[in-house]
Design a protein around this motif. Structure first.
Motif, short mmCIF file in Angstrom:
data_model
loop_
_atom_site.label_atom_id
_atom_site.label_comp_id
_atom_site.label_asym_id
_atom_site.label_seq_id
_atom_site.Cartn_x
_atom_site.Cartn_y
_atom_site.Cartn_z
N MET A 1 0.51 -1.27 -0.03
CA MET A 1 0.08 0.09 0.14
C MET A 1 0.89 1.26 0.13
SD MET A 1 -3.21 -0.23 -0.04
CE MET A 1 -4.55 -1.85 -0.04
N PRO A 2 0.08 2.68 -0.94
CA PRO A 2 0.85 4.21 -0.66
C PRO A 2 0.83 4.08 0.48
CG PRO A 2 -0.97 3.74 -1.43
CD PRO A 2 -0.96 1.87 -1.36
N ALA A 153 -2.49 10.04 -8.25
CA ALA A 153 -3.50 10.82 -8.40
C ALA A 153 -3.72 12.40 -8.47
CB ALA A 153 -4.05 10.79 -6.97
N PHE A 154 -4.24 12.98 -9.20
CA PHE A 154 -4.72 14.27 -9.30
C PHE A 154 -6.12 15.23 -9.00
CE2 PHE A 154 -2.51 11.95 -12.84
CZ PHE A 154 -1.44 13.29 -13.05
N GLY A 155 -6.15 16.16 -8.36
CA GLY A 155 -6.76 16.70 -7.62
C GLY A 155 -7.24 18.40 -8.75
N PHE A 156 -8.32 18.07 -9.27
CA PHE A 156 -8.67 19.46 -10.06
C PHE A 156 -9.82 20.47 -9.31
CE2 PHE A 156 -7.65 16.01 -12.66
CZ PHE A 156 -6.72 16.39 -13.94
N GLY A 157 -9.23 21.36 -8.69
CA GLY A 157 -10.15 22.36 -8.18
C GLY A 157 -11.05 22.86 -9.09
N LYS A 158 -11.94 23.58 -8.92
CA LYS A 158 -12.44 23.75 -10.07
C LYS A 158 -13.55 25.18 -9.64
CE LYS A 158 -15.19 20.40 -11.55
NZ LYS A 158 -15.90 19.81 -11.66
N GLY A 159 -13.62 26.77 -10.42
CA GLY A 159 -13.76 27.74 -9.79
C GLY A 159 -12.33 28.47 -9.50
N GLU A 160 -13.07 29.60 -9.33
CA GLU A 160 -11.96 30.09 -8.98
C GLU A 160 -11.24 29.94 -6.88
OE1 GLU A 160 -9.51 32.45 -10.42
OE2 GLU A 160 -10.22 31.56 -12.37
N PRO A 161 -9.81 29.69 -6.80
CA PRO A 161 -9.20 29.81 -7.92
C PRO A 161 -9.13 27.97 -8.51
CG PRO A 161 -8.01 29.85 -5.42
CD PRO A 161 -9.64 29.45 -5.08
N PHE A 162 -8.62 27.42 -9.95
CA PHE A 162 -8.92 27.15 -10.56
C PHE A 162 -7.38 26.09 -9.77
CE2 PHE A 162 -11.83 29.33 -12.88
CZ PHE A 162 -12.68 27.90 -13.67
N SER A 163 -7.21 24.99 -9.89
CA SER A 163 -6.24 23.91 -9.72
C SER A 163 -5.96 22.37 -10.07
CB SER A 163 -6.07 24.29 -7.80
OG SER A 163 -6.84 22.99 -7.44
N GLN A 164 -4.81 22.31 -10.42
CA GLN A 164 -4.51 21.23 -10.19
C GLN A 164 -3.61 19.98 -9.19
OE1 GLN A 164 -3.86 19.67 -14.82
NE2 GLN A 164 -2.60 18.23 -14.09
N THR A 165 -3.61 19.40 -8.46
CA THR A 165 -3.15 18.86 -8.05
C THR A 165 -2.76 17.64 -8.28
OG1 THR A 165 -3.56 20.46 -5.98
CG2 THR A 165 -2.43 18.86 -5.90
N ARG A 166 -1.36 17.19 -8.35
CA ARG A 166 -1.03 15.50 -8.43
C ARG A 166 -0.22 15.27 -7.00
NH1 ARG A 166 2.61 13.64 -13.47
NH2 ARG A 166 2.39 16.49 -14.10
N TYR A 167 -1.03 13.95 -6.96
CA TYR A 167 -0.18 13.21 -5.38
C TYR A 167 0.21 12.44 -6.00
CZ TYR A 167 -4.32 15.96 -3.97
OH TYR A 167 -5.65 16.87 -3.88
N ARG A 168 1.65 11.62 -5.47
CA ARG A 168 2.27 11.05 -6.07
C ARG A 168 2.70 9.97 -4.90
NH1 ARG A 168 6.14 14.94 -9.70
NH2 ARG A 168 5.28 14.29 -11.58
N PHE A 169 2.71 9.08 -5.13
CA PHE A 169 2.34 7.86 -4.17
C PHE A 169 4.04 7.35 -3.61
CE2 PHE A 169 -1.96 9.25 -4.19
CZ PHE A 169 -2.29 9.36 -2.81
N SER A 170 4.67 6.42 -3.22
CA SER A 170 5.63 6.30 -2.91
C SER A 170 5.22 4.53 -2.76
CB SER A 170 6.80 6.24 -1.20
OG SER A 170 6.37 6.58 -0.51
#
Length: 170
Positions: A1-2, A153-170
């Motif tokens: 598991m990560p 994994a990716f999180g795409f926050g929509k609306g102001e502020p917009f965001s694209q977050t990348r999650y990298r697991f070990s």
């Protein structure tokens, strides 16, 4: 598991200026609360296959089930790489979450009983499963259960502020 806390970064190309990454606990909570997911698998001839399904965040992973004869189960026999996606069908509100990983079938009956109870608690009696022979059992047959530990994994926050977050697991 990560590990529970992934390495996190924001892709500035697709994010509002100066936005902070969406914290992993917020993305994880969105996965736990989501009722509908879209699973993407690859057919043996390389063509993509996408279909909606229910899934369950349990521990540090997503679980889904499928009948052994269904297209996604047959696809997983030759390529276990999957993408599970959930979110809101809106442009400017919510958080979409995408999980990439390898689907591994679980047959541990104690875990399957735990998952069956959690599925029914989350989705209600329509998703009542008995457990036997390493599967979920239901009136129309049996279902294999797969676990996907996030690799990325990716999180795409929509609306102001917009965001694209990348999650990298070990």
């Amino acid at each position: 598991m990560p590990s529970q806390e992934p390495r996190t970064d924001v892709d500035a190309r697709y994010s509002s200026e100066g936005v902070a990454p969406t914290p992993w606990p917020q993305a994880r909570d969105a996965l736990a609360a989501a009722e509908l997911f879209w699973i993407s698998t690859v057919r043996p001839d390389g063509r993509p296959h996408v279909t909606p399904l229910s899934a369950l965040w349990h521990g540090d992973a997503l679980y889904f089930s499928t009948g052994p004869e269904e297209r996604k189960a047959r696809n997983l026999e030759s390529n276990a790489e999957v993408v599970l996606t959930t979110g809101a069908n809106l442009w400017d509100k919510g958080l979409d979450v995408v999980v990439e990983g390898t689907a591994v079938r679980t047959t541990d009956e104690a875990l399957l009983r735990e998952l069956a109870a959690a599925w029914e608690q989350k989705y209600g009696g329509f998703f009542h499963y008995d457990v036997g022979d390493g599967c979920f059992l239901h009136p129309s047959g049996r279902a294999y259960v797969f676990v996907v530990a996030p690799r990325t994994a990716f999180g795409f926050g929509k609306g102001e502020p917009f965001s694209q977050t990348r999650y990298r697991f070990s």
